[in-house]
Design an enzyme around this catalytic site. Structure first.
Site, PDB file in Angstrom:
ATOM      1  N   LYS A  92     -46.792 -12.726  -2.102  1.00 32.06           N
ATOM      2  CA  LYS A  92     -46.411 -12.923  -0.695  1.00 32.06           C
ATOM      3  C   LYS A  92     -45.396 -11.835  -0.370  1.00 32.06           C
ATOM      4  O   LYS A  92     -44.186 -12.055  -0.387  1.00 32.06           O
ATOM      5  CB  LYS A  92     -45.853 -14.335  -0.493  1.00 32.06           C
ATOM      6  N   ARG A 132     -43.024 -19.624  -6.594  1.00 25.94           N
ATOM      7  CA  ARG A 132     -43.933 -18.588  -6.082  1.00 25.94           C
ATOM      8  C   ARG A 132     -43.166 -17.333  -5.677  1.00 25.94           C
ATOM      9  O   ARG A 132     -43.624 -16.205  -5.920  1.00 25.94           O
ATOM     10  CB  ARG A 132     -44.765 -19.121  -4.901  1.00 25.94           C
TER      11      ARG A 132
HETATM   12  N1  PMP Z   1     -52.530 -17.348   3.273  1.00 24.65           N
HETATM   13  C1  PMP Z   1     -51.671 -16.478   3.783  1.00 24.65           C
HETATM   14  C2  PMP Z   1     -52.073 -15.050   3.911  1.00 24.65           C
HETATM   15  C3  PMP Z   1     -50.386 -16.894   4.190  1.00 24.65           C
HETATM   16  O1  PMP Z   1     -49.510 -16.023   4.700  1.00 24.65           O
HETATM   17  C4  PMP Z   1     -50.039 -18.259   4.050  1.00 24.65           C
HETATM   18  C5  PMP Z   1     -48.663 -18.743   4.427  1.00 24.65           C
HETATM   19  N2  PMP Z   1     -48.391 -18.641   5.781  1.00 24.65           N
HETATM   20  C6  PMP Z   1     -50.997 -19.150   3.544  1.00 24.65           C
HETATM   21  C7  PMP Z   1     -52.231 -18.648   3.137  1.00 24.65           C
HETATM   22  C8  PMP Z   1     -50.691 -20.604   3.381  1.00 24.65           C
HETATM   23  O2  PMP Z   1     -49.807 -20.794   2.303  1.00 24.65           O
HETATM   24  P1  PMP Z   1     -48.764 -21.981   2.283  1.00 24.65           P
HETATM   25  O3  PMP Z   1     -49.571 -23.249   2.332  1.00 24.65           O
HETATM   26  O4  PMP Z   1     -48.036 -21.827   1.005  1.00 24.65           O
HETATM   27  O5  PMP Z   1     -47.904 -21.840   3.482  1.00 24.65           O
END
Ligand code: PMP
Length: 286
Positions: free
Chosen positions: A151, A52
């Site tokens: 991200k 990712r």
């Molecule tokens: N949405 C946002 C905006 C995030 O920043 C995150 C991670 N903190 C998530 C969803 C969750 O993603 P992950 O399960 O990969 O941590």
């Protein structure tokens, strides 16, 4: 000997872990990152996070100056150097040092940073009693602006939503998208349970494709629970049997109240708690 931070090939003391004020990561939020859990001294869903990170970088035309294998080795070295058994890794790639203008071509050397630390967990009470959350005025980024699948280091939109949640007396915000459909929270994805089906907004609604989200979808499918990704409205949230949030730090946290409406019977749902147990077993398994 204090904590060690990895910056561009070197492990340095936390006090010396500094980057230039000319780094476009600081000047413009120009960069990408990952938040990753370490369970039992092992990096959870390492490949998924690294993949990712590279996709986020690709989407903003940022060339990561290391191979994926080198990134993994840097994370493992940083975890080991800090003696982390159960903790959190922040993996950051910034555009690097440039001029005061926007032009990323003036930043020849992107920086790679790995911080491995302990993790600040949500209080146990949130898991036992469930969260109260609210929808907020700030919408999730339009996918044709900074696509939420990236991200990026620019979290200002989510920070504004977080401020609105806090001002409203809650700890987390639900953001809708430009069409009024449910997108996600400021740092977590959102799920509902309706008639023993699991529903979560599709990536096209403008959400980060969470790694925890994907694990939960697999776990649900594994116990015969159908998983669907329709567009969801606030009506769907209010009339859900259960609701929960997922994220690397939060794992799975139940939601029992949205915009003042009690969700289900006002207690963490049975499928929610079953999935939380399965998820925690998964983190011990790897
Ligand atoms: N949405 C946002 C905006 C995030 O920043 C995150 C991670 N903190 C998530 C969803 C969750 O993603 P992950 O399960 O990969 O941590």
């Amino acid at each position: 000997m204090g904590p060690k931070v990895y910056i561009d090939g070197k492990l340095c003391e936390k006090a010396d872990a500094k980057i230039s004020v000319y780094d476009h990561g600081l000047l413009y939020g120009d960069g990408v990152f990952e938040g990753i859990r370490v369970y039992g001294a092992r990096i959870f869903r390492c490949k998924e996070h690294v993949d990712r990170l590279y996709e986020s970088a690709c989407a903003i035309a940022l060339r990561i100056p290391m191979t994926k294998e080198e990134i993994v080795a840097a994370m493992e070295a940083t975890v080991a150097a800090n003696g982390i058994k159960d903790g959190y890794i922040r993996l950051v790639v910034t555009r690097g040092v440039g001029t005061l203008g926007l032009d990323p071509n003036k930043c020849p050397h992107p920086s790679v940073i790995v911080i491995a630390d302990t993790i600040q967990l949500y209080p146990q009470e949130f898991y036992e009693k469930g969260l109260h959350v609210i929808t907020v005025p700030t919408i999730r980024n339009h996918p044709e602006a900074i696509n939420p699948r990236i991200k990026s280091l620019n979290y200002l939109n989510n920070i504004m939503a977080k401020i609105e949640a806090i001002n409203g007396g809650t700890v987390e915000a639900i953001m809708l998208n430009k069409d009024g459909y449910v997108a996600e929270c400021t740092g977590d994805n959102i799920f509902i349970v309706k008639n023993r089906k699991l529903l979560t907004p599709p990536a096209s609604a403008g959400v980060l494709k969470g790694i925890t989200r994907a694990v939960v979808m697999d776990l649900a499918a594994g116990i015969g629970v159908p998983v669907l990704e329709p567009n969801l409205t606030r009506y769907d949230l209010f009339t859900a049997d259960e609701c929960f949030l997922t994220g690397t730090a939060a794992e799975i946290v139940p939601v029992v109240n949205i915009d003042g409406r009690i969700i289900g019977d006002g207690k963490p749902g049975t499928l929610t708690l079953e999935l939380l147990e399965l998820f925690r077993a998964e983190t011990r398994k790897q």
